[in-house]
Each structure stands twice: as structure tokens, then as C-alpha cells.
Design a protein around this motif. Sequence first.
Motif, mmCIF file in Angstrom:
data_model
loop_
_atom_site.group_PDB
_atom_site.id
_atom_site.type_symbol
_atom_site.label_atom_id
_atom_site.label_comp_id
_atom_site.label_asym_id
_atom_site.label_seq_id
_atom_site.Cartn_x
_atom_site.Cartn_y
_atom_site.Cartn_z
ATOM 1 N N TYR A 247 0.809 -1.224 0.000
ATOM 2 C CA TYR A 247 0.000 0.000 0.000
ATOM 3 C C TYR A 247 0.845 1.278 0.000
ATOM 4 O O TYR A 247 0.423 2.296 -0.537
ATOM 5 C CB TYR A 247 -0.966 -0.007 1.195
ATOM 6 N N VAL A 248 2.028 1.219 0.612
ATOM 7 C CA VAL A 248 2.893 2.410 0.605
ATOM 8 C C VAL A 248 3.206 2.780 -0.845
ATOM 9 O O VAL A 248 3.099 3.939 -1.271
ATOM 10 C CB VAL A 248 4.199 2.158 1.407
ATOM 11 N N TYR A 249 3.539 1.732 -1.617
ATOM 12 C CA TYR A 249 3.824 1.956 -3.042
ATOM 13 C C TYR A 249 2.571 2.433 -3.771
ATOM 14 O O TYR A 249 2.629 3.392 -4.565
ATOM 15 C CB TYR A 249 4.351 0.671 -3.704
ATOM 16 N N LEU A 250 1.445 1.784 -3.507
ATOM 17 C CA LEU A 250 0.212 2.128 -4.231
ATOM 18 C C LEU A 250 -0.126 3.610 -4.057
ATOM 19 O O LEU A 250 -0.400 4.325 -5.030
ATOM 20 C CB LEU A 250 -0.958 1.256 -3.751
ATOM 21 N N VAL A 251 -0.060 4.068 -2.814
ATOM 22 C CA VAL A 251 -0.399 5.470 -2.540
ATOM 23 C C VAL A 251 0.660 6.399 -3.157
ATOM 24 O O VAL A 251 0.339 7.343 -3.896
ATOM 25 C CB VAL A 251 -0.528 5.713 -1.008
ATOM 26 N N GLY A 252 1.936 6.092 -2.874
ATOM 27 C CA GLY A 252 3.020 6.968 -3.364
ATOM 28 C C GLY A 252 3.038 7.054 -4.879
ATOM 29 O O GLY A 252 3.100 8.150 -5.453
ATOM 30 N N SER A 253 2.961 5.898 -5.547
ATOM 31 C CA SER A 253 3.051 5.911 -7.016
ATOM 32 C C SER A 253 1.820 6.576 -7.623
ATOM 33 O O SER A 253 1.925 7.291 -8.618
ATOM 34 C CB SER A 253 3.221 4.494 -7.569
ATOM 35 N N SER A 254 0.656 6.371 -7.002
ATOM 36 C CA SER A 254 -0.555 6.987 -7.554
ATOM 37 C C SER A 254 -0.462 8.503 -7.477
ATOM 38 O O SER A 254 -0.809 9.206 -8.432
ATOM 39 C CB SER A 254 -1.803 6.501 -6.805
ATOM 40 N N VAL A 255 0.020 9.016 -6.338
ATOM 41 C CA VAL A 255 0.162 10.475 -6.203
ATOM 42 C C VAL A 255 1.125 11.003 -7.273
ATOM 43 O O VAL A 255 0.837 11.977 -7.985
ATOM 44 C CB VAL A 255 0.653 10.845 -4.774
#
Length: 308
Positions: A247-255
Motif C-alpha cells: 500500500y505504501v507503493y500504491l499510494v506513493g506511485s498513484s500520487v
Amino acid sequence: MAKSQGLERLSTPISTTAVWRDYLTMTKPKVVAMLLLTALVGMCLAVPTIPTIRVVVFGLTGIGLQSAAAAVFNHVLDRRFDAQMARTYHRPLAKGRIATSKAVLFACVLMVSGFILLWQLNPLTAWLTMASLVGYAVVYTVWLKHATPQNIVIGGLAGAAPPLLGWTAVTGNLDPHALLLVMLVFAWTPPHFWALAIHRRDDYAKAGIPMLPVTHGIEYTKMMVLFYTLLLFAVGLLPWLTAMSGYVYLVGSSVLNLGFIGYAIKLKFFDTTGHAWATFKYSIWHLLALFVVLLVDHWWITWSLGYK
Ligand code: HEM
Ligand SMILES: CC(C)=CCC/C(C)=C/CC/C(C)=C/COP(=O)(O)OP(=O)(O)O
């Protein structure tokens, strides 16, 4: 020209710092630094904890030397085109400050030493890195760049390879997850470069290089920038969808990817002076942050699973 330059060389003492700087410039150090970051993240994601010091040192030095060699070959092979463009006319070979033969020798030394270092890790990494070097220095620079406006899409594969090279340096095998990292850089490259090419369109037209804004116009290129940022968003979901990242990646990459889409929408529909350049600059910080986020996410998962 050679004679007057020779006389100039005899009468004007060239400081060793200036020569040293010219050799460094030819290696495109900032681009190589970014390639190495993506390779390092590839290495780290290949193992649950951290890769061995030997792999990191031999791998990054080898990939760095070969990337630098590719960049020097690019300077050699493009010197006449570089001389015609405002962005590149001052380069060491375009200006004749460094002899072509010396630059070729320098590139060969970098290439061979890089290959030998990578061979110590495994032949797969050594050959894949050599293929990337040839892909960029020969296939892209000599052929694609002057043949088709899709040059940077196809040629972008060489620049997208380092995360895979980092991964194989650790494991000696090809892994589908490593290919996801390659796909990220591959989808990132067109908006990275075409934003710059819009800004520098007249330069490329003058040198007769068929970059997309020259052959298909600025508006079409802006549309393609937007298309690839949307594609990058979709590709950016794959590491999470395949459970490589959390989820850290999901949020960071989406932003980060939504930010890139925002820049592309502004470029296409609400362009202002200097926005193409701002989009290019954003692309660099975006890729840097994206790979840092991949790493932070990986170590967060590792830590939360209790690995030591
Ligand atoms: C075919 C693929 C690519 C093309 C055609 C391309 C083109 C360019 C060009 C022309 C510049 C110079 C802009 C200037 O005048 O300041 C540049 C800068 C840069 N590129 Fe790319 N690029 C590609 C792929 C990559 C890749 C794969 C990376 C890293 C993973 C990368 C990282 C950078 C960085 C860090 C800079 C800034 C360099 C500096 O400020 O000196 N590029 N790119
Ligand atoms: C071994 C390995 C991983 C090789 C990859 C080498 C590498 C340096 C890739 C980066 C791509 C890049 C900077 C393209 C710009 O070339 P350009 O000729 O379009 O730009 P220029 O006009 O600034 O020279």
C-alpha cells in the motif's frame, strides 16, 4: 579547421581540470546516476532484505561503467548533429576540445572494464548490459534517432533495462517482477523526452532529427505525452496488483503518477510559457521519487514481516 584548432591548442594552455570535466561530461553523469538508482532498487527488490555488498559494488560499478560508455559513444556518433543544436553545440566533441579517437578509446576502456566486472557476478547480467549499451549507442543513436519519430519509444528499452540488470546481478535469473520495473521506466520515457522535445522543437528541426514534435507537430506530441502518462498510471498499478509491492507503493506511485497526468493535462489544454520544460523537470523528480517509494515500500513490508 584542424590546423587553426591545433595552433590554438598550442598557444592556449588547457587546464587538466577542464579536460577532466570534458571527459566527465561525455559520460552524462546525472543520467547515469538515475540509471544506477533504478538498478539499485532492482537489486534490493530481488531479495527480502538487502543484497550483498559484493553484488552492490560490482553490479553498480559495472552497470555504471557500461552506461557511461554508452553515453560517450553517443557523444562520438552524434557529434555533427550536436554541433547544430543550441542545447548541445558546446559539448566537448562537437566543439573539438577532445579528439574523437581519444573519446572512442575512453568509451572502450569503460565498456570493457564494466563488462569484466559484471562477468564476475554472472554472464547473464554482463550480456544483458552489453545489449543495452549496443541498443542505446548503436541501434538508437545511429539508426532509430534519425529514422523514425518512434525512436525514443523503441530506444527507450535500453534506458529502461537497469532495474532488470540490477535484479539479474543478484539472482542470475530473469524474473517477471523485474520486467514490471522495466515497464515503468519504458512508459515513463516518452513523456520525459517529448516534454523536452516540445521545448526544443526548433533545435531538432534545424538539425534534421525527426523527433515527434518536428514530424507530427506540437499538439499531437502533447496528446501523446498525455497518453503515455495515462499508460504509466495503469502500468504503475501492476506492482501492487501482482503483490510485488504494497500500500505504501500504491499510494506513493498513484500520487506521483496523477501529478504527471496533471502536468500533461495542463500541457495539452492549458499550456503556458515554460510548462513543457516544467513537465520535463517534473519527470526527473517523478522517476527518482517513484523508485525511492518502491524501495521504502519493499523494506516496510520486509520489516513488518519480521525479517532481520
Ligand atoms: C530514449 C530514452 C531517453 C531520451 C531520448 C532522453 C533524453 C534526454 C535529454 C535530451 C536530456 C537532456 C535535457 C537537457 O538538455 O537538460 C535528458 C535529461 C535527463 N534524463 Fe533522459 N532520456 C531518455 C531516457 C532516460 C532514462 C531511462 C533516464 C533514467 C532512468 C533518464 C534520466 C535523465 C536525467 C536524470 C536527465 C537530467 C540530466 C541533467 O540535468 O544533466 N533519461 N534526457
Ligand atoms: C548500458 C546501459 C544501461 C545503457 C543505457 C545508456 C543510457 C545513457 C541511456 C539514457 C538514454 C538517454 C540519455 C538518451 C538521450 O540520448 P539523445 O542522444 O537523444 O540525447 P542528447 O541529444 O542529449 O545526446
